[in-house]
Write an enzyme that holds these catalytic residues in place. Structure first.
Site, PDB file in Angstrom:
ATOM      1  N   ASN A  65       0.862  -1.178   0.000  1.00 26.91           N
ATOM      2  CA  ASN A  65       0.000   0.000   0.000  1.00 26.91           C
ATOM      3  C   ASN A  65       0.904   1.235   0.000  1.00 26.91           C
ATOM      4  OD1 ASN A  65      -2.344  -1.553   0.159  1.00 26.91           O
ATOM      5  ND2 ASN A  65      -2.283  -1.615   2.394  1.00 26.91           N
ATOM      6  N   GLY A 114      -4.583   3.242   1.569  1.00 27.15           N
ATOM      7  CA  GLY A 114      -4.699   2.493   2.817  1.00 27.15           C
ATOM      8  C   GLY A 114      -3.420   2.379   3.611  1.00 27.15           C
ATOM      9  N   GLN A 115      -2.352   3.063   3.180  1.00 20.79           N
ATOM     10  CA  GLN A 115      -1.115   2.982   3.971  1.00 20.79           C
ATOM     11  C   GLN A 115      -1.292   3.756   5.278  1.00 20.79           C
ATOM     12  OE1 GLN A 115       2.527   4.333   2.049  1.00 20.79           O
ATOM     13  NE2 GLN A 115       3.806   3.441   3.658  1.00 20.79           N
ATOM     14  N   HIS A 138       6.529  -1.672   3.881  1.00 26.26           N
ATOM     15  CA  HIS A 138       6.235  -3.055   4.274  1.00 26.26           C
ATOM     16  C   HIS A 138       5.447  -3.718   3.160  1.00 26.26           C
ATOM     17  CE1 HIS A 138       3.109  -0.350   5.813  1.00 26.26           C
ATOM     18  NE2 HIS A 138       2.244  -1.313   5.562  1.00 26.26           N
ATOM     19  N   HIS A 162       2.803  -6.628   2.453  1.00 28.98           N
ATOM     20  CA  HIS A 162       1.869  -7.550   3.097  1.00 28.98           C
ATOM     21  C   HIS A 162       1.923  -8.860   2.317  1.00 28.98           C
ATOM     22  CE1 HIS A 162      -0.682  -4.563   5.401  1.00 28.98           C
ATOM     23  NE2 HIS A 162      -0.159  -3.744   4.507  1.00 28.98           N
TER      24      HIS A 162
HETATM   25  P1  AMP Z   1      -0.747  -0.438   5.979  1.00 22.92           P
HETATM   26  O1  AMP Z   1      -2.169  -0.086   6.313  1.00 22.92           O
HETATM   27  O2  AMP Z   1      -0.539  -0.979   4.596  1.00 22.92           O
HETATM   28  O3  AMP Z   1       0.196   0.712   6.305  1.00 22.92           O
HETATM   29  O4  AMP Z   1      -0.379  -1.646   6.926  1.00 22.92           O
HETATM   30  C1  AMP Z   1       0.008  -1.506   8.249  1.00 22.92           C
HETATM   31  C2  AMP Z   1      -0.213  -2.851   8.886  1.00 22.92           C
HETATM   32  O5  AMP Z   1       0.508  -2.886  10.098  1.00 22.92           O
HETATM   33  C3  AMP Z   1      -1.670  -3.141   9.251  1.00 22.92           C
HETATM   34  O6  AMP Z   1      -2.099  -4.322   8.567  1.00 22.92           O
HETATM   35  C4  AMP Z   1      -1.644  -3.325  10.768  1.00 22.92           C
HETATM   36  O7  AMP Z   1      -2.532  -4.343  11.216  1.00 22.92           O
HETATM   37  C5  AMP Z   1      -0.201  -3.675  11.012  1.00 22.92           C
HETATM   38  N1  AMP Z   1       0.318  -3.349  12.332  1.00 22.92           N
HETATM   39  C6  AMP Z   1       0.157  -2.183  13.015  1.00 22.92           C
HETATM   40  N2  AMP Z   1       0.805  -2.231  14.192  1.00 22.92           N
HETATM   41  C7  AMP Z   1       1.392  -3.459  14.255  1.00 22.92           C
HETATM   42  C8  AMP Z   1       2.204  -4.122  15.227  1.00 22.92           C
HETATM   43  N3  AMP Z   1       2.565  -3.532  16.379  1.00 22.92           N
HETATM   44  N4  AMP Z   1       2.612  -5.376  14.963  1.00 22.92           N
HETATM   45  C9  AMP Z   1       2.254  -5.995  13.812  1.00 22.92           C
HETATM   46  N5  AMP Z   1       1.512  -5.413  12.851  1.00 22.92           N
HETATM   47  C10 AMP Z   1       1.078  -4.172  13.068  1.00 22.92           C
END
Ligand code: AMP
Ligand code: ZN
Length: 116
Positions: A89, A95-96, A102, A104
């Site tokens: 994202n 949706g980021q 990262h 997914h």
């Molecule tokens: P995005 O929305 O693409 O930026 O993805 C961020 C992702 O990080 C989401 O799917 C969250 O569920 C995940 N996330 C947020 N905090 C944590 C955490 N402490 N440990 C693992 N995943 C996390």
């Protein structure tokens, strides 16, 4: 480079706990806290880059490493054969929510196309 205010930098540094499934020289992979599929792992660089665009701009080969590491996690999770999705994202409109690059890695169930 580490951003002291960045959640994922803190996971890399071990300051915030995470369920780490694989570590590489340049990457860390850990389970998403809010999984959207039976396998939902985040593959991140140790270096802080806000998104895929900034990480790939330097032509450091980092995106190749991320893709390889994601595939190795997929193999270990048993989803390489059935298929998986690797999603980056990019930008709040897509949706980021965490601005440390990262991927997914999602799999273990049927995945619709196009995604929502
Ligand atoms: P995005 O929305 O693409 O930026 O993805 C961020 C992702 O990080 C989401 O799917 C969250 O569920 C995940 N996330 C947020 N905090 C944590 C955490 N402490 N440990 C693992 N995943 C996390
Ligand atoms: Zn960071």
């Amino acid at each position: 480079m580490v951003d002291p205010d960045c959640l994922f930098c803190k996971i890399v540094e071990g300051e915030v706990p995470a369920e780490i499934v694989r570590e590489g020289e340049r990457t860390v992979a850990f389970r998403d806290i809010n999984p959207q599929a039976p396998t939902h792992v985040l593959v991140i660089p140790r270096e802080h880059h806000p998104d895929v665009a900034s990480a790939s701009a330097g032509d450091t080969g980092l995106m190749d490493v991320l893709a390889r590491e994601a595939h190795e996690v997929a193999v270990a999770e048993g989803i390489a054969e059935t298929g998986y999705r690797l999603v980056f994202n990019t930008g709040a409109g897509a949706g980021q929510t965490v601005f440390h690059l990262h991927g997914h890695l999602l799999g273990g169930r049927g995945l619709n196309w196009p995604p929502g």
